[in-house]
Design a protein around this motif. Structure first.
Motif, short mmCIF file in Angstrom:
data_model
loop_
_atom_site.label_atom_id
_atom_site.label_comp_id
_atom_site.label_asym_id
_atom_site.label_seq_id
_atom_site.Cartn_x
_atom_site.Cartn_y
_atom_site.Cartn_z
N THR A 151 65.92 9.06 -80.78
CA THR A 151 67.14 9.50 -81.09
C THR A 151 68.07 7.97 -81.31
OG1 THR A 151 67.06 11.68 -80.53
CG2 THR A 151 69.14 10.62 -81.31
N THR B 116 66.65 17.77 -79.06
CA THR B 116 65.77 16.77 -78.00
C THR B 116 64.73 17.51 -77.20
OG1 THR B 116 67.86 15.58 -78.45
CG2 THR B 116 66.46 14.83 -76.83
N LYS C 290 63.03 13.57 -80.73
CA LYS C 290 63.78 15.06 -81.25
C LYS C 290 62.85 15.67 -82.30
CE LYS C 290 68.70 13.75 -80.85
NZ LYS C 290 69.73 13.69 -81.63
#
Length: 384
Positions: A76, A101, A109
């Motif tokens: 991410t 996540t 993710k």
């Protein structure tokens, strides 16, 4: 009135903090980097789909620990920093709604719980490795802080400007002015003033009752004096100065003093959790507070940590703790290093260094005035 630390002879069992810090930005220091893999002759393998080959060269930008055959499994933070949309590690979907996540490693993710569950088997090995390396890195950083030589617990005596003894009876806290004065200076003023007991710093007479002592202490608390907060906690802890013994109230005051950075308050909280004074016994919390106290300069907490490591069989770590405590004048730690040396668990140089450190400490605190005070009254003793 002196306010000694609660002395622990044993200490609590060593427990490793089970909280794993998210330190992905530091994993590039570990041994399994991209360059190591290339040098080892092992084919690059995509951490997502398992594809092998030289074209698997899309490295995680932050941790440098894994490679991919394309951009689908970046983390991410990598995506956000590069302006690329979040990408599901399982199906490859991109978008701001890809925000589920991995709960453990925080490295990838997914677009939903179903994708996370489907990818779990493929991700498991990498996830465990990320957690292991993060834990190792966190432990290393923690030890770097833990084994640093801490700051001196007290400033020099404001009267004679000599280093303050670490032995509790070597100095007294004055509730009139909030100063810590060495026993040598206190005794010298007592002799000169014919036993009136004037404060060597502000010249106010010593309190004549426990009630007056407590009242002065509370006035110092009102101006945010951490030593006064700790002192009142000690009075409740021991039931002194006319106050009832109240472990719960003492612990609350210790916590208040600790929030202001009072090292001995941290130690006494650790002691409470180890012995169950006012709280349920909690060995993990005891170690935690002993460590905070030791890093802030409390030599007794440092010694207790050495005892903990010794019982766990970690003699090298125990010697490190004892060595730091000796530098702060704790004679019991010197005795432990001597015993380690005689048993073959410490080197001759480690023992010699401990002796030199203790001699340096003695040279910094000894004076004829303090010797005279110690000879006149056991309460003014400043060397064990």
């Amino acid at each position: 009135m002196s306010t000694p630390n609660k002395i622990c002879n044993d200490g609590a069992s060593k427990l490793i903090d089970d909280g794993i810090c998210e330190i992905t930005s530091m994993l590039h220091n570990m041994s399994t980097t991209t360059e190591d893999n290339n040098n080892s002759g092992i084919a690059n393998t995509c951490a997502n789909c398992g594809k092998e080959g030289d074209d698997v060269n899309n490295t995680c930008n932050k941790c440098k620990m894994v490679k991919y055959c394309n951009n689908m499994s970046t983390t991410t933070e990598d995506n956000n920093n590069s302006g690329i949309a979040n990408t599901c590690a399982n199906c490859g979907k991109e978008g701001d709604d890809v925000n589920n996540t991995c709960n453990k490693c925080k490295m990838v993710k997914y677009c939903n719980a179903a994708c996370k569950k489907k990818h779990r088997h493929k991700h498991k090995k990498d996830c465990e490795e990320h957690q292991r390396l993060a834990a190792e890195c966190a432990a290393k950083l923690h030890d770097e802080q833990l084994f640093k030589q801490p700051p001196s617990l007290h400033e020099d005596c404001p009267i004679c400007f000599q280093r303050m003894p670490t032995l509790d009876t070597g100095s007294k806290y004055k509730t009139c002015c909030g100063k810590m004065i060495c026993s040598g200076c206190i005794h010298a003023v007592e002799i000169r003033d014919g036993g009136v007991g004037l404060c060597p710093f502000c010249r106010i007479p010593t309190p004549s009752s426990g009630e007056e002592t407590v009242e002065r202490t509370k006035r110092r608390i009102a101006v945010g004096d951490a030593e006064a907060i700790f002192t009142l906690g000690f009075y409740y802890d021991e039931g002194e100065q006319g106050l009832p013994q109240d472990f719960a109230k003492a612990l609350d005051l210790y916590h208040q003093a600790a929030e202001l950075g009072h090292a001995s308050a941290y130690h006494n909280i650790g002691y409470a959790y180890e012995t169950g004074e006012g709280v349920e016994v909690d060995e993990k919390k005891a170690v935690h507070y002993y460590e905070l106290a030791a890093m802030a300069g409390n030599e007794i907490a440092r010694h207790n940590l050495g005892c903990i490591e010794e019982r766990a069989g970690n003699t090298e770590r125990a010697v490190k703790h004892y060595t730091i405590a000796v530098r702060d004048g704790y004679i019991n730690s010197l005795k432990m290093i001597k015993q380690f040396y005689l048993n073959g668990h410490a080197t001759k140089e480690e023992y010699a260094q401990a002796l030199r450190s203790y001699q340096e400490y003695l040279g910094a605190i000894k004076s004829a005035q303090r010797d005279e005070a110690a000879a006149a009254d056991e309460d003014y003793k400043y060397v064990d």
